[in-house]
Design a protein around this motif. Structure first.
Motif: not given
Ligand code: MG
Ligand code: ASP
Length: 394
Positions: A8-10, A152-157, A210-213
């Motif tokens: 899970l990722k928050f 930036r946004g790298g936690s999804d990865t 698109a910023k969601v992922l």
């Molecule tokens: Mg993000």
């Protein structure tokens, strides 16, 4: 029987306050109690990475890349330990791990590193002790043991890479929106949530802003065929499932990227500029080459880097935004979209197309109005027509 394993990722808003961290912990416990082993990846508390970044910029407009990674990685460490403490307090065994402790090895490109491999021993050891494992998103270490961050946004990865390495049964990305929309709903009020989207379209949406992922997250999940579920931390909605290798939607959505800069150079300098971008590891958003202007479009943050080394050769620079329609039929609508925007007195700076997209470059002031018009024409109206067609067949 072996218990299933979920990653899970928050995101930052989901862990933005102590209250919210407690809500996340409740949700984690609920899933754990249903007999599922868990690795939980967390982002920094909302606003924290920006705060750290601006502290660094008070010292240096282009901070030393290694030191910046040491600084930025601290944000995720705060949230991982707070979540772990909360779970411990609730009577559950949990341990937090930094990227390095979790065995996440990356290349050497500070601030925009790529995960090379994950040595899963420490995570597996904790899992076999029935612990909930909390991992700091967005970070790893390089071969020298230096901290790196993934962009930036790298936690999804991080979440997807861990899911792949552990062969997890599911990867769920919890965020502050309840799924993937046809356009950013804060800009286009009529944007609709998609229940499912295929990987090629999702990848193109992420690539075009698109910023969601996070884009590398989509690429990794696509490559390893790991279905992703994007859902809200604040509701029970089942969100959007990202799955499938075939491009199914005709025009599935519109991605918007602000904060772009068009760098004009003289014809003779063009090749040098493109080469410089490559040397600096800078992504070129698009290239503009017509009779009276040539140059490249890059993100604002990259512009600062180029200006540092190439500044004297830059003739002019202009703020622009891109609006990109994505889907298997998107390439064919560029002419029509240009006409519609002209009818609405919206000036188009340049346009480009590719196999699965058509991109318009516009001035920042008009991009939101343009997005609403294009969305209405190619998504809302088309959808109505398709529904009517289906009814006619019935
Ligand atoms: Mg993000
Ligand atoms: N905290 C990092 C950021 O704000 C990474 C992430 O949230 O995914 O970009």
């Amino acid at each position: 029987m072996k218990k299933p394993l979920h990653v899970l990722k928050f995101g930052g808003t989901s862990v933005g306050t102590i209250e919210r961290i407690k809500m996340v912990a409740e949700r984690v416990v609920q899933i754990k109690e249903s007999g599922i082993n868990l690795v939980v990846v967390v982002s920094a508390m909302s606003g924290e990475t920006n705060r750290l970044m601006s502290l660094a910029k008070e010292i240096d407009a282009v901070p030393d890349a290694r030191e910046l990674d040491v600084l930025l990685s601290a944000g995720e460490q705060v949230s991982m330990s707070l979540l772990s403490m909360t779970l411990n307090n609730m009577g559950y065994k949990a341990s937090s791990l930094t990227g390095g402790q979790a065995g996440i090895y990356t290349d050497n490109l500070h601030n925009d590193a790529t995960i090379r491999n994950i040595k899963t021993d420490s995570i597996n050891e904790l899992l076999s002790d029935d612990q909930i494992v909390i991992v700091a998103g967005f970070q790893g270490i390089n071969e020298n043991g230096d901290i790196t961050t993934l962009g930036r946004g790298g936690s999804d990865t991080t979440a997807v890479a861990i899911a792949g390495a552990l062969q997890a049964d599911e990867c769920q990305i919890f965020t502050d929106v309840d799924g993937i929309y046809t356009c950013d709903p804060r800009i286009v009020g009529d944007a609709k949530k998609l229940n499912i989207i295929d990987f090629p379209n999702m990848e193109e949406m992420a690539r075009k802003g698109a910023k969601v992922l996070h884009l590398p997250c989509v690429v990794e999940a696509k490559g390893k065929s790991i279905p992703l579920r994007v859902r809200s931390s604040f509701s029970e909605d089942s969100g959007t499932l990202v799955k499938g290798s075939e491009c199914l939607h005709g025009v599935c959505g519109i991605a918007i990227q602000k904060d772009l800069v068009f760098i004009h150079v003289d014809k003779l300098e063009f090749d040098g500029l493109v080469k410089q971008c490559r040397l600096l590891g800078i992504q070129v958003w698009t290239v503009i080459e017509d009779t009276n202007r040539q140059g490249v479009v890059v993100k604002q943050e990259s512009f600062d880097k180029i200006a540092l080394v190439f500044g004297d050769k830059i003739r002019n620079s202009e703020q622009v935004s891109s609006l990109t329609c994505v889907g298997s039929k998107a390439e064919g609508i560029v002419q029509h979209s240009t006409e519609i925007l002209s009818e609405n007195a919206i000036e188009i700076f340049a346009s480009t197309t590719g196999q699965q997209f058509s991109m318009l470059l516009l001035k920042l002031e008009v991009v939101e109005r343009a997005a609403n018009i294009i969305h209405e024409t190619f998504i809302v109206a088309r959808d109505l027509v398709e529904k009517q067609d289906k009814l006619a067949v019935i």
